[in-house]
Design an enzyme around this catalytic site. Structure first.
Site, PDB file in Angstrom:
ATOM      1  N   GLY A  50      11.827  -1.682   5.319  1.00 49.84           N
ATOM      2  CA  GLY A  50      12.138  -2.416   4.101  1.00 49.84           C
ATOM      3  C   GLY A  50      10.971  -2.363   3.152  1.00 49.84           C
ATOM      4  N   GLY A  52       8.504  -5.015   0.468  1.00 49.87           N
ATOM      5  CA  GLY A  52       8.170  -6.307  -0.110  1.00 49.87           C
ATOM      6  C   GLY A  52       7.306  -6.122  -1.336  1.00 49.87           C
ATOM      7  N   GLY A  53       6.760  -7.246  -1.851  1.00 49.55           N
ATOM      8  CA  GLY A  53       5.923  -7.164  -3.025  1.00 49.55           C
ATOM      9  C   GLY A  53       4.657  -6.364  -2.787  1.00 49.55           C
ATOM     10  CG  PHE A  54       1.212  -5.552   0.684  1.00 49.71           C
ATOM     11  CD1 PHE A  54       1.097  -4.287   1.226  1.00 49.71           C
ATOM     12  CD2 PHE A  54       0.071  -6.335   0.608  1.00 49.71           C
ATOM     13  CE1 PHE A  54      -0.115  -3.798   1.681  1.00 49.71           C
ATOM     14  CE2 PHE A  54      -1.141  -5.863   1.067  1.00 49.71           C
ATOM     15  CZ  PHE A  54      -1.236  -4.596   1.599  1.00 49.71           C
ATOM     16  N   GLY A  55       4.382  -3.690  -0.703  1.00 52.86           N
ATOM     17  CA  GLY A  55       4.692  -2.276  -0.561  1.00 52.86           C
ATOM     18  C   GLY A  55       5.668  -2.079   0.592  1.00 52.86           C
ATOM     19  N   PRO A  56       5.964  -0.828   0.956  1.00 53.21           N
ATOM     20  CG  PRO A  56       5.927   1.479   1.247  1.00 53.21           C
ATOM     21  CD  PRO A  56       5.443   0.398   0.337  1.00 53.21           C
ATOM     22  CB  VAL A  57       7.394  -2.999   6.066  1.00 51.58           C
ATOM     23  CG1 VAL A  57       6.995  -3.328   7.504  1.00 51.58           C
ATOM     24  CG2 VAL A  57       6.766  -3.996   5.104  1.00 51.58           C
ATOM     25  CE  LYS A  71       1.866  -6.699   4.503  1.00 45.09           C
ATOM     26  NZ  LYS A  71       2.112  -8.123   4.187  1.00 45.09           N
ATOM     27  CG  ASP A 168       4.822 -15.321  -2.046  1.00 43.27           C
ATOM     28  OD1 ASP A 168       5.701 -15.847  -2.772  1.00 43.27           O
ATOM     29  OD2 ASP A 168       4.777 -14.100  -1.847  1.00 43.27           O
TER      30      ASP A 168
END
Length: 361
Positions: A50, A52-57, A71, A168
């Site tokens: 998936g 997220g805001g950080f980047g792909p996992v 991550k 968050d």
């Protein structure tokens, strides 16, 4: 010294975190980039869990068979080196069954990577709001998830050696292990409270619309009570199976989940909030208690919200006194997106807001 609040702050502030700069005070292993490529099959789409805001996992697997979640910091992410250092330094010093465990990190030039324990049931939002809305989330499971999140936050705010405000908390940042135990993740925006400090202020507001306390979104003021507000939103989403905010499905001034919950509570119809998948075995007294606690958490005045210690007692039913009567929460009526967004763009204070990325992990 790196176990003290002052020492940890200095480590975050001073450590350059350049390639292989895995020095004193960093409590997790450093992994080389080649091992990350091998574990994720060169970050293949087949291994992607998936984003997220950080980047792909990605799913990663080491030669011994150990599965990990990898991550990878996106170059276009709003989060950068500061958030990366936060994760590596802070979460490594936190140990609780309801917090995700950081296994290591990797740096190679612009590449910044974090390794976590693998959560086979992915994120809570993918089960609550996914296309199939998983049958696994019966009432007992939902209630245990709520309790687990509350205990994890209590540890962060009060019981850990470093007192942490997450900043968050949302359903996409709650991961579920094989036994459906919840684990709070994504500490990139977390802040440590030093000494007797109970709140702090920032000119750079970063979080997710729909979960942010009003005092943080509008004035940059955050405290343990802003985490409590986010927890209240998460509780309402878990018991109802509905998102608090979805701009593209509503008309102007339509009530949010908060508005629906408040209206039903006032009308004595709180059970109407119940998600149909939880209804067959739902404990009605537990459900009403969760609605009550959720509404106490999202009151507009932070001083009137309970602490996480109070919340754990309320949810577990061990608080003998009658629960306070909740006052009208913030954000009862949803504003149109364009009108709302303008509240958070202030050139003088460099305020930013990120939106949830509705994609499972």
């Amino acid at each position: 010294m790196y176990d003290t609040e002052k020492g940890v702050k200095e480590l975050i502030d001073l450590t350059p975190f350049e390639e292989k700069d895995h020095g004193t005070g960093i409590d997790v292993p450093f992994f080389d980039f080649e091992s990350m490529l091998a574990a994720t099959n060169n970050f293949s789409e087949e291994n992607k869990l998936g984003k997220g805001g950080f980047g792909p996992v990605y799913m990663g697997k080491f030669p011994g068979g150990e599965e990990v979640a990898v991550k990878r910091l996106s170059s276009v992410s709003g989060q950068g080196l500061e958030e990366f250092k936060n994760e590596v330094v802070l979460i490594a010093k936190l140990q609780h069954r309801n917090l995700v465990r950081l296994l290591g990190y990797c740096i190679r030039g612009e590449e910044k990577i974090l390794l976590y324990e693998y959560m086979p049931n992915k994120s809570l939002d993918s089960l609550l709001f996914g296309e199939s809305s998983s049958q696994q989330l019966d009432w007992a499971t939902r209630f245990n998830i709520i309790l687990g999140i509350a205990r994890g936050l209590l540890y962060l705010h009060q019981d850990s050696r470093l007192r942490i405000i997450h900043r968050d908390l949302k359903t996409s940042n709650i991961l579920l292990d094989a036994e459906m135990n919840p684990k709070i993740s994504d500490f990139g925006l977390a802040r440590m409270i030093q000494g007797k400090q109970t709140e702090a202020n920032t000119l750079r507001v970063i979080g997710t619309y729909g979960y942010m306390a009003p005092e943080y979104a509008l004035d940059g003021l955050f405290s343990v009570k802003s985490d409590v507000f986010s927890f209240g939103i998460v509780v309402l989403e878990i018991i109802s199976g509905k998102r608090n905010m979805r701009f593209y499905q509503v008309k102007d001034d339509a009530p949010s989940l908060v508005g629906d919950g408040w209206r039903l509570w006032q009308e004595g119809k709180a059970l109407d909030l119940m998600n149909e998948r939880a209804g067959s075995n739902c404990n009605e007294s537990e459900f009403i208690r969760c609605v009550h606690v959720g509404l106490l958490c999202i009151q507009e005045d932070p001083s009137e919200r309970p602490t996480m210690g109070d919340i754990v007692l309320m949810l577990s039913g061990t608080q003998s006194s009658k629960l306070p009567i909740p006052k009208q929460p913030a954000y009862v009526i949803r504003r149109p997106l364009s009108a709302t967004a303008s509240l958070y763009s202030n050139a003088e204070t460099n305020t930013e807001i990120t939106s949830s990325i509705e994609e499972g992990r």
